[in-house]
Design an enzyme around this catalytic site. Sequence first.
Site, short mmCIF file in Angstrom:
data_model
loop_
_atom_site.label_atom_id
_atom_site.label_comp_id
_atom_site.label_asym_id
_atom_site.label_seq_id
_atom_site.Cartn_x
_atom_site.Cartn_y
_atom_site.Cartn_z
N LYS A 29 5.92 8.48 0.62
CA LYS A 29 5.39 8.29 -0.68
C LYS A 29 6.31 8.55 -1.73
O LYS A 29 7.66 8.74 -1.54
CB LYS A 29 4.18 9.06 -1.05
CG LYS A 29 4.71 10.72 -0.99
CD LYS A 29 3.59 11.53 -1.63
CE LYS A 29 2.20 11.64 -0.57
NZ LYS A 29 1.42 12.39 -1.10
N LYS A 87 -1.98 4.31 4.28
CA LYS A 87 -2.91 5.12 3.25
C LYS A 87 -3.21 4.50 2.11
O LYS A 87 -2.19 3.98 1.27
CB LYS A 87 -2.39 6.46 3.18
CG LYS A 87 -2.17 7.28 4.37
CD LYS A 87 -1.32 8.62 4.00
CE LYS A 87 -1.73 9.27 2.86
NZ LYS A 87 -0.55 10.40 2.68
#
Length: 251
Positions: A29, A87
């Site tokens: 991320k 995700k």
Amino acid sequence: MLLLVSPDSVEEALDCAKAAEHLDIVDVKKPDEGSLGANFPWVIREIRDAVPADKPVSATVGDVPYKPGTVAQAALGAVVSGATYIKVGLYGCTTPEQGIEVMRAVVRAVKDHRPDALVVASGYADAHRIGCVNPLALPDIAARSGADAAMLDTAIKDGTRLFDHVPPEVCAEFIRLAHASGLLAALAGSITQADLGPLTRMGTDIVGVRGAVCEGGDRNTGRIRPHLVAAFRAEMNRHAQGHTVGVPAVN
């Protein structure tokens, strides 16, 4: 319970590789772009190459808007770059119907390319602060869209934590709903070792951390350290063992 750790750079991924025996999923991320900020495709590829082949790589595609086509392309980019857990933070979806539309597009884009990839519909424990879908709607959104897991995180990283917004009994209901639909249930949001007791007892499948394994406990300025990953795993194992034998681990 699986341990997901979120490096934000190749250098941190190499530190995760040093602690590979203590973690289960390496999550890519970019924290400066949001709670579930998306990193660059080349960073996903480099991290995939940096960690052991038997460790799955997860990638966030961002705190996404209600734009199914845009999000589907982003998700495809993540899986093409080497991620096998995709995700999606449903930040801009204000109704379950919008969430389902976005997630169905993601599932199709990802599964057409790699059927064995896992798609994760992610919501926010502090949804009331940003106006997105209710946390307890996530399991149904995930199930109706064909996703594999439902996840809760926190959208605003201001020192408040998962349980500050969604108390343990509500998290337990989230997990019950996910499991009833055959989904994995993942929880994150400034989780610390002190939370591992309730997370274990409620049957969490995946726990996601960053700050807890960074020096100084700071997700933004601290760096992931292998010894902190090992310590977090040791505490997870202690609670898991106590839960298995029916004796609560003492905090």
